[in-house]
Scaffold this active site. Structure first.
Site, mmCIF file in Angstrom:
data_model
loop_
_atom_site.group_PDB
_atom_site.id
_atom_site.type_symbol
_atom_site.label_atom_id
_atom_site.label_comp_id
_atom_site.label_asym_id
_atom_site.label_seq_id
_atom_site.Cartn_x
_atom_site.Cartn_y
_atom_site.Cartn_z
ATOM 1 N N SER A 13 -5.110 9.564 2.671
ATOM 2 C CA SER A 13 -5.905 8.346 2.840
ATOM 3 C C SER A 13 -5.180 7.101 2.370
ATOM 4 O O SER A 13 -5.247 6.054 3.002
ATOM 5 C CB SER A 13 -7.224 8.472 2.067
ATOM 6 O OG SER A 13 -6.974 8.672 0.689
ATOM 7 N N CYS A 14 -4.472 7.182 1.243
ATOM 8 C CA CYS A 14 -3.906 5.958 0.684
ATOM 9 C C CYS A 14 -2.393 5.907 0.736
ATOM 10 O O CYS A 14 -1.811 4.850 0.549
ATOM 11 C CB CYS A 14 -4.347 5.777 -0.767
ATOM 12 S SG CYS A 14 -3.577 6.928 -1.914
ATOM 13 N N GLY A 15 -1.723 7.032 0.972
ATOM 14 C CA GLY A 15 -0.275 6.997 1.042
ATOM 15 C C GLY A 15 0.351 6.789 -0.322
ATOM 16 O O GLY A 15 -0.136 7.283 -1.320
ATOM 17 N N CYS A 74 0.490 5.167 -3.150
ATOM 18 C CA CYS A 74 -0.290 4.170 -3.881
ATOM 19 C C CYS A 74 0.476 3.571 -5.049
ATOM 20 O O CYS A 74 0.114 2.510 -5.541
ATOM 21 C CB CYS A 74 -1.590 4.801 -4.381
ATOM 22 S SG CYS A 74 -2.624 5.432 -3.050
#
Length: 287
Positions: free
Chosen positions: A114-116, A118
């Site tokens: 979802s966020c890679g 981060c």
């Protein structure tokens, strides 16, 4: 190698009707990326195009920028305790002489779908490691890139029509690359939107077509800082998303000259940065 989709039993409730049936789900498995034999990152991805994903990931990290810098990519045999090949570990080998930047301290090793990455949140880091400016031209004689809003408005439908796995699962993000004339160049799907972009960029690296000047990158969902970063690192001048951008994505776009379009739905869209590439016919309303 893992499959793109898997089947699971589901209890289906439709009003008062209850039934049991198999359902098609998008597959999600971990992929460990190693660089010259050393573990670098783990991402949750949809199996398929793993070599392109790894190559694109290293473009976004500033490690690779040309096909000649990549020696090869292989699945690691004996990746499990019993010595079998899980096809969930790849090793990227760079060509002799390629300087490897110190990227291990700039981010978290574990990434999510979802966020890679981060842990990498520095505008300065992107600006200093990008190999190419976000450029309008494809040569000294090329005119500045100008896109009609009508052209952008038609891209989401073309992306949706190309999402074959989404039609079966409803659970995948997609990224598509278009020419300035709206021609579809490539489309990739993945459980993670950042992985889908890496697959696009990685294929471009392998094909020797970086930087991707005079192209449009369209992503399903929102436009995060990381997606803007990946566009900048690949030399893509226009990033469009069907949902909202983050504040840091807008900041990065403004600092690097990236055109950032959000909420691209039908004829409606918001231009957050780089409006000089959009052929606006009416004066912008003040207020």
């Amino acid at each position: 190698m893992g499959r793109v989709t898997e089947r699971r039993k589901v209890i289906r409730i439709r009003g008062e009707a209850v039934s049991t049936r198999p359902d098609t789900l998008v597959a999600e498995e971990p992929l460990e990326i190693r660089l010259n034999g050393k573990p670098l990152a783990i991402t949750m991805r949809t199996p398929g195009d793993d070599f392109a994903l790894a190559a694109g990931f290293l473009v976004s990290e500033g490690v690779l920028g040309a096909a000649g810098e990549l020696r090869n990519i292989v699945y690691c045999a004996g990746a499990t305790v019993d010595g079998s090949n899980s096809y969930n570990v790849v090793d990227v080998r760079t060509a002799p002489g390629v300087v490897i930047p110190d990227i291990t301290l700039e981010r978290n090793v574990y990434t999510t779908s979802s966020c890679g990455l981060c842990g990498k949140a520095s505008l300065d880091a992107v600006r200093t490691t990008a190999r190419w400016p976000v450029d309008d031209t494809a040569g000294d004689t090329a005119p500045p890139l100008r896109l009609e809003p009508e052209l952008l408005a038609g891209l989401p439908d073309r992306l949706r029509a190309s999402q074959q796995v989404f039609d079966r699962t409803g659970g995948l993000h997609a990224a598509a690359l278009f020419t300035e004339d709206g021609e579809l160049v490539d489309v990739r799907e993945d459980v993670g939107r950042h992985n889908a972009v890496d697959k696009l960029v990685g294929r471009a690296l392998q094909n020797g077509t970086l930087p991707l000047s005079r192209t449009v990158l369209l992503v399903s969902g929102r436009a995060s800082f990381e997606l803007a970063q990946k566009a900048v690192m690949a030399g893509i001048p226009v990033l469009a998303a069907v949902s909202a951008p983050s504040s840091l994505a807008v900041d990065l776009a403004a600092e690097t000259g990236l055109t950032l379009v959000g909420f691209l739905r039908g004829a409606n869209m918001n231009v957050y940065a780089g409006e000089h590439r959009i052929a606006l016919r009416a004066a912008a309303q003040q207020g």
